[in-house]
Design a protein around this motif. Sequence first.
Motif: not given
Length: 332
Positions: A116-125
């Motif tokens: 789960l990502l919330a209010d998150s930016h510029n990540n690599t999954i």
Amino acid sequence: VGVFAEDLNGLLINNSTFQSCKTGVLVLRSSNVSIISTEMIDCEKAGLNASNSRAFTVTGCRAVNNTHAGLFFRNCEDIDVRDNTLSKNSEGLVFWGTNHSSATGNQADLNYYGILLADSHNNTISGNTLVNNRRSEIVGGFGVGMSIQANSSYNLVFKNTASNNYNGLEITENCQRNALCANNISRNTHGVRLDKNWNNLIYRNNFVDNVISAYDNQTKSIWNTTVGNYYSDYRGSDGDGDGMGDTPYTIPKGSSMATDYRPLVMPFTGDIDTEKILEDIKRYAHYNPEEGNTIRVDESGATIRYTTRRAPPVFEENTNTVVERPPFTPVL
């Protein structure tokens, strides 16, 4: 708490077990943290809870049967979560207000939310296996392989496997400029579910034997660039042999009347270039909710905008600034 760390620069936890703690590991305002080959099991809250921390690695660990998150990162940066088992938690892995981080090669199963990502930016999954995330203690059979929500932007989600979940992958609540690319999405109730977003890219994914391949509600997202997605329920033909169907694929559920104009007739098996994905976001993700324009690709592959309205959705005002993905160099 099994281990409590605050205001540290440099911490290693290796080959340890934290069982039946309130929280297995609690880390506040720390940096250069490594947790390796460690188990966090049956904790009353989270297996790992880290906040306001950076340069943090979790590798080869097991977070199992924790009441809340297996691994929880809040307001963190430069996090690397790799090759872990996340099972039977409410959430396997949470990035909350967490940026410039990655999750790679993890297995998440039997959670309500695998990742789960919330209010998150510029990540690599990338390269995660999200399977059987269905539980019935709260809502019968509900579970999501991966959820991006709450104003998250510029997250790249590629080469993951999402299978036997209620929603395989989802993007909800005013998220923009995220890319779902080259994921294998199979045997879910909804392969991908989009709700109340715009300017997200969904392309080169393989949708196989889902009850509903895709659900697109109150969004204006892009389902194809020069190529679209593969759908096992697509019934069109490829008369010119270019690998794409001659007739569009209409996204089956939701109010957006979304369309993939270039559906693939064979599953996508190629490599992924993350820089190219970022270029595609910049090129295609420029829908303006105030104008009501839609986005389409013509026969030559060029992006065109046209003003024919097809009942465009009404978006809630988004007061959060989209965080464009810049180059990032960790400060150690």
